[in-house]
Write an enzyme that holds these catalytic residues in place. Structure first.
Site, PDB file in Angstrom:
ATOM      1  N   HIS A 136       0.907   7.129 -51.536  1.00 37.59           N
ATOM      2  CA  HIS A 136       0.604   7.613 -52.880  1.00 37.59           C
ATOM      3  C   HIS A 136       0.594   9.134 -52.857  1.00 37.59           C
ATOM      4  O   HIS A 136       0.780   9.764 -51.815  1.00 37.59           O
ATOM      5  CB  HIS A 136      -0.735   7.051 -53.371  1.00 37.59           C
ATOM      6  N   ASP A 166       3.621  13.196 -57.129  1.00 31.29           N
ATOM      7  CA  ASP A 166       4.206  12.195 -58.020  1.00 31.29           C
ATOM      8  C   ASP A 166       5.039  12.832 -59.125  1.00 31.29           C
ATOM      9  O   ASP A 166       6.151  12.374 -59.423  1.00 31.29           O
ATOM     10  CB  ASP A 166       3.095  11.369 -58.682  1.00 31.29           C
TER      11      ASP A 166
END
Length: 394
Positions: A136, A166
């Protein structure tokens, strides 16, 4: 003739198999620029974000259509391939090899559509020892060295609520890659495979730290580089009310203006009266503060030296800013043109006159950050319900 950003990618069809945050953010940007984005979702629940965070799903899936296909079903695979035949772009965010196992890999799809741009947005890319690893935002930032650079000196690395890997390392990098490949496909008639890795994209953001490493042989400790705390004129200061002021007066001219504006505030309130005409002219005071600014900014060449040479200035500014509230300082420095701004909450930012003037908020969502020919931004339609466009598109 002015052209709206909502029409620049008109006629470009994007099949979006991504989920959660990075991929949907990238494809929503394409939708904001006028592309037709068709969200391909599993029939049983669809994008995980629909359940995990409906509000987040709404933020990054506006302006899209939704069809449900189970790519483990041969009939649905055939339907997907029919969509591919008329598409310009396919974007997916599965681990490497998943689409091949489903019979929908790049080589298979480009045989159906030679102009197809196929983008794979993953954490670690299609190759390398971590290609199959889960991750992540926090993992990509930690492995790229970004997390080590974020935070105050002597404190643990700080976790940002803006997902840098991200969104900047992944979504925006992927979108640039897709747009470049679409332009290339229109020129050559041949599509291409876009391998976008969030680790690579995060590492590519490290320009300042790499420059420090090139100059001194290593990066500086967290909170100690020229743009992370070495200088008193590029810091965040706490004010009397517990809120903060950002001082970004990096260049000597801006720091001189800041010191000039702060000088009367930091002077003793009572002084012996001076005979008329004995005070120094304003230009002399400005030259004096400018000299201080020049000497401090000369330390930019070496952040290690700057931390020690300018420490008294930092202490003085920190003590001074604690004497007034944040908004009091904002009012005092409003016309100083010294690169000082309040540290705002999101709610305060959305209400700020500059943000209001740029019409960046559209209802409960954020608008496209790009403008073209100053045409007004057009709001996207709400995010689609699961399978809302099955009948129309399938």
């Amino acid at each position: 003739m002015s052209q709206s950003g909502n029409s620049l990618l008109a006629g470009v069809r994007v099949l979006d198999l991504t989920r959660l945050l990075p991929g949907p953010h990238a494809t929503q940007l394409l939708a904001q620029l006028g592309a037709e984005v068709i969200k391909i979702e599993e029939p049983n629940g669809g994008d995980y974000a629909r359940t995990l965070s409906p509000a987040l799903f709404e933020q990054v899936n506006r302006g899209k259509a939704s069809v449900t296909l189970d790519l483990r079903d041969p009939g649905d695979v055939a339907a997907f391939k029919r969509l591919v035949a008329d598409a310009d772009v396919v974007i997916e965010s599965f681990r490497p090899g998943v689409m091949e196992r489903l019979g929908c890999g790049y080589e298979t799809l480009r045989a159906l559509n030679p102009k197809l741009v196929y983008a794979a947005l993953t954490g670690y890319g299609q190759t390398g020892p971590l290609a199959q690893a889960a991750g992540h935002d926090l993992n990509y930032l930690s492995l790229s060295g970004v997390l080590d650079q974020v935070g105050n000196a002597g404190a643990a690395p700080a976790i940002s609520n803006v997902q840098i890997a991200d969104l900047a390392g992944g979504a925006l990098t992927c979108a640039v890659g897709v747009l470049s490949a679409v332009i290339g496909a229109r020129a050559s008639g041949q599509g291409s495979f876009v391998d976008a890795a969030m680790l690579d994209g995060s590492l590519a953001l490290q320009s300042v730290a790499m420059a420090t490493r090139q100059q001194f042989g290593q990066t500086q400790p967290r909170g100690a580089d020229t743009l992370t705390g070495a200088l008193p004129n590029y810091r965040v200061y706490k004010c009397r009310d517990g809120r903060y002021l950002a001082v970004g007066a990096l260049e000597p001219k801006f720091f001189a203006r800041l010191l000039e504006r702060l000088s009367p505030v930091g002077s003793p309130k009572s002084r012996s009266p001076k005979p008329p005409g004995s005070s120094k002219p304003k230009t002399a005071r400005a030259n004096k503060t400018s000299g201080w600014a020049d000497r401090i900014n000369a330390a930019l060449a070496d952040p290690r030296r700057a931390r020690y040479l300018t420490r008294p200035v930092h202490w003085g500014l920190a003590a001074l800013f604690r004497t007034r509230s944040r908004d009091s300082w904002v009012a005092l420095l409003a016309d100083a043109d010294a690169c000082t701004t309040p540290v705002l909450t999101l709610e305060e930012a959305l209400a700020h006159p500059q943000v209001q003037a740029r019409a960046m908020q559209q209802g409960e969502a954020l608008g496209c950050p790009l403008r073209f020919d100053d045409a007004p931004r057009e709001a996207l339609s709400p995010s689609p319900t699961l399978g809302a466009d099955n009948e129309r598109l399938l």
